[in-house]
Design a protein around this motif. Structure first.
Motif, PDB file in Angstrom:
ATOM      1  N   ARG A 118       0.816  -1.143   0.096  1.00  0.00           N
ATOM      2  CA  ARG A 118      -0.111   0.091  -0.010  1.00  0.00           C
ATOM      3  C   ARG A 118       0.807   1.122   0.062  1.00  0.00           C
ATOM      4  NH1 ARG A 118      -4.071  -1.358   5.114  1.00  0.00           N
ATOM      5  NH2 ARG A 118      -4.786   0.754   4.763  1.00  0.00           N
ATOM      6  N   TYR A 119       0.439   2.170  -0.916  1.00  0.00           N
ATOM      7  CA  TYR A 119       1.398   3.463  -0.915  1.00  0.00           C
ATOM      8  C   TYR A 119       0.543   4.496   0.115  1.00  0.00           C
ATOM      9  CZ  TYR A 119       4.001   2.347  -4.825  1.00  0.00           C
ATOM     10  OH  TYR A 119       5.182   1.591  -5.910  1.00  0.00           O
ATOM     11  N   SER A 120      -0.766   4.420   0.566  1.00  0.00           N
ATOM     12  CA  SER A 120      -1.154   5.160   1.597  1.00  0.00           C
ATOM     13  C   SER A 120      -1.815   4.637   2.773  1.00  0.00           C
ATOM     14  CB  SER A 120      -2.114   6.115   0.829  1.00  0.00           C
ATOM     15  OG  SER A 120      -3.244   5.515   0.243  1.00  0.00           O
ATOM     16  N   LEU A 121      -2.388   5.238   3.623  1.00  0.00           N
ATOM     17  CA  LEU A 121      -3.058   4.595   4.630  1.00  0.00           C
ATOM     18  C   LEU A 121      -4.480   5.570   5.121  1.00  0.00           C
ATOM     19  CD1 LEU A 121      -0.413   3.551   7.167  1.00  0.00           C
ATOM     20  CD2 LEU A 121      -1.303   2.057   5.754  1.00  0.00           C
ATOM     21  N   ASP A 148      -2.599  19.174  -3.028  1.00  0.00           N
ATOM     22  CA  ASP A 148      -2.837  18.706  -4.606  1.00  0.00           C
ATOM     23  C   ASP A 148      -3.615  17.433  -4.753  1.00  0.00           C
ATOM     24  OD1 ASP A 148      -1.787  21.353  -4.922  1.00  0.00           O
ATOM     25  OD2 ASP A 148       0.113  20.824  -5.823  1.00  0.00           O
ATOM     26  N   ALA A 149      -2.944  16.537  -4.167  1.00  0.00           N
ATOM     27  CA  ALA A 149      -3.647  15.143  -4.188  1.00  0.00           C
ATOM     28  C   ALA A 149      -5.062  14.981  -3.828  1.00  0.00           C
ATOM     29  CB  ALA A 149      -2.996  13.864  -3.369  1.00  0.00           C
ATOM     30  N   LEU A 150      -5.594  15.763  -2.900  1.00  0.00           N
ATOM     31  CA  LEU A 150      -7.017  15.827  -2.614  1.00  0.00           C
ATOM     32  C   LEU A 150      -7.639  16.536  -3.748  1.00  0.00           C
ATOM     33  CD1 LEU A 150      -6.894  16.556   1.214  1.00  0.00           C
ATOM     34  CD2 LEU A 150      -7.396  14.386  -0.044  1.00  0.00           C
ATOM     35  N   ASP A 151      -7.168  17.490  -4.319  1.00  0.00           N
ATOM     36  CA  ASP A 151      -7.551  18.142  -5.395  1.00  0.00           C
ATOM     37  C   ASP A 151      -7.993  17.277  -6.477  1.00  0.00           C
ATOM     38  OD1 ASP A 151      -8.467  20.886  -6.671  1.00  0.00           O
ATOM     39  OD2 ASP A 151      -6.778  20.941  -7.643  1.00  0.00           O
ATOM     40  N   SER A 187     -10.848  14.994  -5.989  1.00  0.00           N
ATOM     41  CA  SER A 187     -11.852  15.865  -6.109  1.00  0.00           C
ATOM     42  C   SER A 187     -12.390  16.007  -7.597  1.00  0.00           C
ATOM     43  CB  SER A 187     -11.850  16.970  -5.202  1.00  0.00           C
ATOM     44  OG  SER A 187     -13.190  17.710  -5.347  1.00  0.00           O
ATOM     45  N   LYS A 188     -11.218  16.178  -8.225  1.00  0.00           N
ATOM     46  CA  LYS A 188     -11.960  16.492  -9.713  1.00  0.00           C
ATOM     47  C   LYS A 188     -12.087  15.130 -10.696  1.00  0.00           C
ATOM     48  CE  LYS A 188      -8.873  20.876 -10.044  1.00  0.00           C
ATOM     49  NZ  LYS A 188      -7.562  21.168 -10.729  1.00  0.00           N
ATOM     50  N   ARG A 189     -11.420  14.183 -10.269  1.00  0.00           N
ATOM     51  CA  ARG A 189     -11.583  12.859 -10.985  1.00  0.00           C
ATOM     52  C   ARG A 189     -12.973  12.243 -10.389  1.00  0.00           C
ATOM     53  NH1 ARG A 189      -5.889   9.725 -10.750  1.00  0.00           N
ATOM     54  NH2 ARG A 189      -4.779  11.176 -12.390  1.00  0.00           N
ATOM     55  N   PHE A 234     -13.432   6.810  -1.390  1.00  0.00           N
ATOM     56  CA  PHE A 234     -12.171   7.766  -1.279  1.00  0.00           C
ATOM     57  C   PHE A 234     -10.842   7.150  -1.094  1.00  0.00           C
ATOM     58  CE2 PHE A 234      -9.535   9.914   1.699  1.00  0.00           C
ATOM     59  CZ  PHE A 234      -8.988  11.090   0.609  1.00  0.00           C
ATOM     60  N   GLY A 235     -10.753   6.253  -0.286  1.00  0.00           N
ATOM     61  CA  GLY A 235      -9.677   5.380   0.162  1.00  0.00           C
ATOM     62  C   GLY A 235      -9.050   4.625  -1.312  1.00  0.00           C
ATOM     63  N   ALA A 236      -9.848   4.209  -1.957  1.00  0.00           N
ATOM     64  CA  ALA A 236      -9.274   3.625  -3.311  1.00  0.00           C
ATOM     65  C   ALA A 236      -8.818   4.746  -4.193  1.00  0.00           C
ATOM     66  CB  ALA A 236     -10.487   2.829  -4.115  1.00  0.00           C
ATOM     67  N   ALA A 237      -9.521   5.798  -4.665  1.00  0.00           N
ATOM     68  CA  ALA A 237      -9.000   6.901  -5.299  1.00  0.00           C
ATOM     69  C   ALA A 237      -7.636   7.734  -4.815  1.00  0.00           C
ATOM     70  CB  ALA A 237     -10.246   7.921  -5.385  1.00  0.00           C
ATOM     71  N   PHE A 238      -7.728   7.787  -3.353  1.00  0.00           N
ATOM     72  CA  PHE A 238      -6.597   8.268  -2.742  1.00  0.00           C
ATOM     73  C   PHE A 238      -5.280   7.408  -3.018  1.00  0.00           C
ATOM     74  CE2 PHE A 238      -3.614   9.426   1.231  1.00  0.00           C
ATOM     75  CZ  PHE A 238      -3.524  10.584   0.646  1.00  0.00           C
ATOM     76  N   GLU A 239      -5.651   6.374  -2.800  1.00  0.00           N
ATOM     77  CA  GLU A 239      -4.436   5.185  -2.973  1.00  0.00           C
ATOM     78  C   GLU A 239      -3.930   5.295  -4.517  1.00  0.00           C
ATOM     79  OE1 GLU A 239      -1.805   1.811  -2.354  1.00  0.00           O
ATOM     80  OE2 GLU A 239      -2.761   3.444  -1.066  1.00  0.00           O
ATOM     81  N   ALA A 240      -4.776   5.588  -5.319  1.00  0.00           N
ATOM     82  CA  ALA A 240      -4.680   5.670  -7.041  1.00  0.00           C
ATOM     83  C   ALA A 240      -3.661   6.738  -7.198  1.00  0.00           C
ATOM     84  CB  ALA A 240      -5.769   5.564  -7.699  1.00  0.00           C
ATOM     85  N   VAL A 241      -4.039   7.756  -6.696  1.00  0.00           N
ATOM     86  CA  VAL A 241      -3.398   9.214  -6.741  1.00  0.00           C
ATOM     87  C   VAL A 241      -1.807   9.053  -6.116  1.00  0.00           C
ATOM     88  CG1 VAL A 241      -3.014  11.647  -6.020  1.00  0.00           C
ATOM     89  CG2 VAL A 241      -5.388  10.473  -7.009  1.00  0.00           C
TER      90      VAL A 241
END
Length: 579
Positions: free
Chosen positions: A350-353, A419-422, A425-427, A454-461
């Protein structure tokens, strides 16, 4: 142990600093942080960047001077963290020094949430009937709140340092070093620093108008203890401009020329203000101030900073100390629960938690995210339930209202969190309700049913923006010390400097033999070590288990004081058995 990397330093700069009279060890440390000239570590107030370089500072000064002349009522709306509290205290004290009629309002995070919301505007209008609202450490994202103020006939002046979103509020004036078009070189001013600059511009404007007459101009340097506290506590990068502000704030504290609230907070920690350091502000004083906003209401912290009475300030500081102890207990339970979950589930690749538990405390998830980020070296966002609900338009039933999660995130180098959250949000429009923050820290609001998405989208970014090497944590040190460098005068010199984010406190590494060890206060290990020098005192905070007879340690040079005697003490930050 994590990989150890010794900082590189410029030999030419080191030699130049030594030629100017700087101790060789200190010269090497400074050079490794980009210092090239002696003037960069002398910190005269005259070296502060001028106010006219901060976009709209002079324009806001003109508006405020006009408001003061007209006797208009001003209202400061503050954030509920240490930066917001100190910015509020600086703004209130400074504006009153300059002749303004001004009061303040700070939102309770559990009732109103962050920033200048329409609800806060209406509450402020009811309580204070202001002609002008001034935001401190917030406001750059308060589009709806500013619109509500304008509807009620209230002007809004925004002072903030957070990164702007795609839409700016329709405030009369915005001062923010990070807004488009602002060429101010120090992009890392904290909210309290921005307010201090506005006051400096206002004093200059009042001077031009002859407003002081024969009386002495107010000395804004009296506010620098508060500016220093907010700047360090907000963990902004300590560039040269911020170091000047913090340096002079610490000088005032050490000389006993601080406000009653700062003095009381030092008393509550048991620390001697005469040896005040940036470490104290960031790890002892700041957390006690923050505890009010995390667990109850930051008004308590602000009242401590505004108090003119030593006894009253001490009473409040003791309550803040109690709240901080409660916060630590809550945090420890949350931390252990998170570790149990992560260890059981394994982090793997995992790249994020992204973490949430129903019993987590909304005011403490930011600290939890920071602790987990340090341990696992990944971007972390921790969520807690909020008392708020989200509704989906007219006619929505209570059963259709969404449970709200408030999240707080911390990031590592390589991922700009806001910027990652932005990008998320755009995607996926509608996935995030609100967000804001910095490169290293951010906050957001989502509906609970969107957590998995959200967790999946944030991990993808995070996978797009980070390389595998970014997840490997390296500890940067300033190398090994020779026997003669374990000296009290050097340790004292190091504690006097302004270290912090972007100007990292010196760490050293080396191999030692443990001559003796004992447990102190049932939770710390006190050691006597033999290494390059013999008989070195050392301490490992929060670790009471026996250590190996030989260890490799990463440490900082500290000072232990007992019965008036001072000696060097190694504060061990990381260790592992030596081969």
């Amino acid at each position: 142990m994590h990989s150890i990397v010794t900082r590189e330093y410029c030999p030419i700069a080191t030699a130049r600093l030594q030629d100017a009279g700087i101790d060789p060890l200190l010269a090497r440390i400074y050079a490794a942080r980009g210092v090239r000239e002696l003037t960069e570590i002398q910190y005269p107030l005259t070296a502060l960047l001028p106010t006219d370089r901060l976009l709209n500072a002079d324009a806001m000064a003109t508006i405020l001077a006009d408001a003061i002349a007209a006797g208009k009522r001003l209202l400061i709306v503050a954030d509920y963290d240490a930066d917001g509290a100190t910015a509020c205290a600086v703004g209130l004290r400074g504006l009153r020094m300059l002749g303004a009629q001004v009061d303040y309002l700070v939102p309770n995070r559990f009732e109103y949430g962050y920033g200048l919301t329409p609800e806060i505007v209406r509450l402020g209008a009811e309580r204070a009937a202001p002609a002008v609202i001034i935001t401190v450490d917030n406001g750059i994202a308060s589009v709806d709140g500013v619109a509500e103020a304008l509807r009620l006939g209230i002007e809004v002046l925004v002072t903030d340092h957070h990164l702007p979103g795609s839409e700016l509020p329709a405030a009369r004036c915005i001062v923010n070093p990070n807004q488009a078009g602002c060429a101010f070189p120090s992009k890392h001013l904290a909210g309290v620093g921005v307010m201090f600059y506005v006051l400096a511009a206002l004093r200059a404007e009042l001077r031009r108008r002859g407003a002081f007459g024969a009386r002495a101009e107010p000395n804004l340097a009296d506010l620098l203890d508060l500016v220093a506290l907010g700047t360090v506590a907000d963990v902004v990068a300590l560039d040269s401009n911020n170091r000047i502000l913090v340096h002079h704030g610490l000088r005032r504290i050490r000389a006993g020329r601080m406000h009653a609230g700062i003095r009381a907070l030092y008393h509550a920690t048991g620390r001697d203000y005469r040896r005040a350091s940036a470490y104290d502000l960031g790890f002892l004083i700041g957390p006690r101030l923050n505890a009010a906003g995390r667990l109850t209401d930051m008004r308590l912290g602000i009242e401590c900073l505004l108090s003119e009475n030593d006894a009253q300030a001490l009473e409040i500081a003791r309550e803040l100390d109690r709240l901080n102890s409660e916060r630590r207990s809550i945090e420890a339970d949350m931390h252990q629960g998170a570790l149990d979950e992560l260890i059981d589930g394994a982090i793997g690749d995992r790249y994020s938690l992204c973490l949430f538990r129903t019993d987590w405390h909304q005011g403490v998830v930011g600290i939890l995210a920071s602790r987990l980020k340090e341990r696992f070296h990944r971007p972390v966002i921790a969520f807690a339930r909020s008392a708020d609900t989200l509704t989906r338009g007219a006619g929505t039933s209570a059963s259709d209202a969404d449970v709200v999660l408030k999240g707080s995130g911390r990031s590592i180098a390589g991922l700009h969190l806001r910027d990652a959250l932005d990008l998320v949000s755009k995607r996926a429009p509608g996935l995030i309700e609100r967000f804001g923050g910095h490169a290293a820290a951010a906050g957001l609001t989502i509906a609970e049913h969107n957590l998995a998405g959200f967790g999946a989208a944030f991990e993808a970014v995070c996978r797009e923006r980070l390389a595998p090497s970014d997840l490997a944590q390296n500890i940067q040190t300033d190398g090994m010390l020779a026997a003669e460098e374990f000296a009290l005068d050097r340790a004292l010199a190091l504690t006097q400097e302004v270290w912090g984010q972007g100007f990292a406190p010196p760490l050293f590494h080396g191999e030692f033999r443990v001559r003796s060890q004992r447990v102190a206060a049932q939770k710390h290990s006190r050691l006597v070590l033999d290494g390059p020098a013999r008989g070195l005192d050392a301490i490992v905070f929060g670790h009471a288990e026996p250590l190996p007879q030989r260890l490799h340690a990463v440490y900082r040079l500290g000072i232990d004081e007992f019965n008036g005697a001072r000696r060097v003490q190694l504060v061990i930050e990381h260790w592992q058995p030596a081969d």
